[in-house]
Enzyme design. Structure first.
Site, PDB file in Angstrom:
ATOM      1  N   ARG A   1      25.591 -10.516  31.973  1.00 37.44           N
ATOM      2  CA  ARG A   1      26.330 -11.017  33.135  1.00 37.44           C
ATOM      3  C   ARG A   1      26.288 -10.031  34.305  1.00 37.44           C
ATOM      4  NH1 ARG A   1      31.421 -12.675  29.251  1.00 37.44           N
ATOM      5  NH2 ARG A   1      30.454 -14.514  28.326  1.00 37.44           N
TER       6      ARG A   1
ATOM      7  N   ARG B   1      16.141  22.132  27.539  1.00 34.03           N
ATOM      8  CA  ARG B   1      17.591  22.296  27.720  1.00 34.03           C
ATOM      9  C   ARG B   1      18.358  21.031  27.331  1.00 34.03           C
ATOM     10  NH1 ARG B   1      15.378  21.163  32.546  1.00 34.03           N
ATOM     11  NH2 ARG B   1      16.435  19.740  33.982  1.00 34.03           N
ATOM     12  N   HIS B   2      17.689  19.891  27.418  1.00 32.80           N
ATOM     13  CA  HIS B   2      18.363  18.639  27.057  1.00 32.80           C
ATOM     14  C   HIS B   2      18.592  18.562  25.550  1.00 32.80           C
ATOM     15  CE1 HIS B   2      17.769  17.566  31.160  1.00 32.80           C
ATOM     16  NE2 HIS B   2      16.454  17.733  31.046  1.00 32.80           N
TER      17      HIS B   2
ATOM     18  N   HIS C   1      16.788  12.582  29.146  1.00 32.75           N
ATOM     19  CA  HIS C   1      17.846  13.598  29.076  1.00 32.75           C
ATOM     20  C   HIS C   1      18.762  13.447  27.863  1.00 32.75           C
ATOM     21  CE1 HIS C   1      17.813  14.918  33.599  1.00 32.75           C
ATOM     22  NE2 HIS C   1      16.594  14.842  33.070  1.00 32.75           N
ATOM     23  N   ASN C   2      18.991  12.207  27.431  1.00 34.47           N
ATOM     24  CA  ASN C   2      19.996  11.983  26.371  1.00 34.47           C
ATOM     25  C   ASN C   2      19.390  11.573  25.040  1.00 34.47           C
ATOM     26  OD1 ASN C   2      21.285  10.290  29.102  1.00 34.47           O
ATOM     27  ND2 ASN C   2      22.150  12.250  28.475  1.00 34.47           N
TER      28      ASN C   2
ATOM     29  N   CYS D   1      25.489  -7.566  25.455  1.00 36.84           N
ATOM     30  CA  CYS D   1      26.693  -8.409  25.485  1.00 36.84           C
ATOM     31  C   CYS D   1      26.885  -8.837  26.937  1.00 36.84           C
ATOM     32  CB  CYS D   1      27.908  -7.694  24.886  1.00 36.84           C
ATOM     33  SG  CYS D   1      28.494  -6.247  25.789  1.00 36.84           S
ATOM     34  N   GLY D   2      28.070  -9.279  27.300  1.00 30.99           N
ATOM     35  CA  GLY D   2      28.262  -9.741  28.671  1.00 30.99           C
ATOM     36  C   GLY D   2      28.112  -8.621  29.684  1.00 30.99           C
ATOM     37  N   THR D   3      28.754  -7.508  29.397  1.00 28.42           N
ATOM     38  CA  THR D   3      28.717  -6.370  30.324  1.00 28.42           C
ATOM     39  C   THR D   3      27.820  -5.228  29.859  1.00 28.42           C
ATOM     40  OG1 THR D   3      30.570  -5.370  29.156  1.00 28.42           O
ATOM     41  CG2 THR D   3      31.111  -6.756  31.074  1.00 28.42           C
ATOM     42  N   GLY D   4      27.497  -5.205  28.576  1.00 30.56           N
ATOM     43  CA  GLY D   4      26.760  -4.067  27.995  1.00 30.56           C
ATOM     44  C   GLY D   4      27.695  -2.924  27.639  1.00 30.56           C
TER      45      GLY D   4
ATOM     46  N   GLY E   1      31.082  -3.199  25.759  1.00 31.81           N
ATOM     47  CA  GLY E   1      31.724  -3.253  24.439  1.00 31.81           C
ATOM     48  C   GLY E   1      30.738  -2.987  23.315  1.00 31.81           C
TER      49      GLY E   1
ATOM     50  N   ASP F   1      25.732 -10.439  21.270  1.00 34.09           N
ATOM     51  CA  ASP F   1      26.757 -11.440  20.989  1.00 34.09           C
ATOM     52  C   ASP F   1      26.347 -12.739  21.688  1.00 34.09           C
ATOM     53  OD1 ASP F   1      27.404 -11.103  23.672  1.00 34.09           O
ATOM     54  OD2 ASP F   1      29.493 -10.523  23.328  1.00 34.09           O
ATOM     55  N   HIS F   2      27.254 -13.721  21.704  1.00 35.37           N
ATOM     56  CA  HIS F   2      26.935 -15.026  22.317  1.00 35.37           C
ATOM     57  C   HIS F   2      26.577 -14.888  23.800  1.00 35.37           C
ATOM     58  CE1 HIS F   2      31.180 -14.122  22.678  1.00 35.37           C
ATOM     59  NE2 HIS F   2      31.206 -14.845  23.789  1.00 35.37           N
TER      60      HIS F   2
HETATM   61  C1  RB5 Z   1      32.481 -11.753  25.641  1.00 34.26           C
HETATM   62  O1  RB5 Z   1      33.125 -12.681  26.469  1.00 34.26           O
HETATM   63  C2  RB5 Z   1      32.486 -10.387  26.324  1.00 34.26           C
HETATM   64  O2  RB5 Z   1      33.761  -9.833  26.260  1.00 34.26           O
HETATM   65  C3  RB5 Z   1      31.471  -9.481  25.680  1.00 34.26           C
HETATM   66  O3  RB5 Z   1      30.210 -10.068  25.751  1.00 34.26           O
HETATM   67  C4  RB5 Z   1      31.288  -8.103  26.300  1.00 34.26           C
HETATM   68  O4  RB5 Z   1      31.091  -8.174  27.660  1.00 34.26           O
HETATM   69  C5  RB5 Z   1      32.251  -7.069  25.906  1.00 34.26           C
HETATM   70  O5  RB5 Z   1      32.153  -5.885  26.291  1.00 34.26           O
END
Ligand code: RB5
Length: 156
Positions: free
Chosen positions: A110, A133-134, A99-100, A66-69, A71, A8-9
């Site tokens: 971020r 086993r995996h 393993h996965n 994404c920002g956190t990885g 969503g 995403d952005h």
């Molecule tokens: C966008 O601001 C943020 O919500 C998205 O990049 C992500 O972190 C969602 O999980």
């Protein structure tokens, strides 16, 4: 090996850097599913593009940012056949493969620095599934998927 990549952005700038990095590997083909600017977009749209490319077999692995990885990983995992893993360090990236049998790597622009992201990508691309086993456990994940999507094998 073909890698489908999308962000995403929030992940756009890091995606551009990761694509440059992937281009330094021999024998890797990169398919960029966007987004193509830092204009705000919705991460599930990009997750879907990458996840469908992997689930269809057009790409062998995917990378989503994404920002956190978080969503974008949750969204990718809704596509049957996808095992997406949010990773933060070399160890989690290695385990996601060994393993996965993760077929999509997710991380947050971020959350981790670009140099760490490159390390994750290298490990993710170069590490094989350990099987044994995996494999039994990964098959059980597929069984859960089939239980709730009985007529769905992929995205077609
Ligand atoms: C966008 O601001 C943020 O919500 C998205 O990049 C992500 O972190 C969602 O999980």
């Amino acid at each position: 090996m073909k890698i489908a990549i999308g962000s995403d952005h929030a992940g756009y700038e890091l995606k551009s850097e990761i694509i440059k990095y992937l281009n330094t590997f021999d024998g890797l083909e990169i398919e960029d599913h966007g987004t193509y600017s830092d204009q705000s977009v919705d991460y599930p749209d990009l997750a879907l593009k990458v996840a469908e490319a992997v689930a269809r077999g057009d790409a062998q692995r995917g990378i989503v940012i994404c920002g956190t990885g978080i969503g974008i990983c949750i969204a990718a995992n809704k596509v049957p056949g996808i095992r997406a893993a949010t990773c933060h360090d070399k160890y989690t990236a290695q385990m996601s493969r060994e393993h996965n049998d993760a077929n999509i790597l997710a991380f947050g622009s971020r959350v981790i620095p670009a140099e760490t992201a490159k390390e994750l990508v290298k490990v993710f691309v170069e590490t094989d599934f350990a099987g044994d086993r995996h494999a039994r456990r990964v098959n059980k994940i597929s069984d859960i998927e089939k239980k709730y999507n009985p007529n769905k094998t992929c995205c077609r």
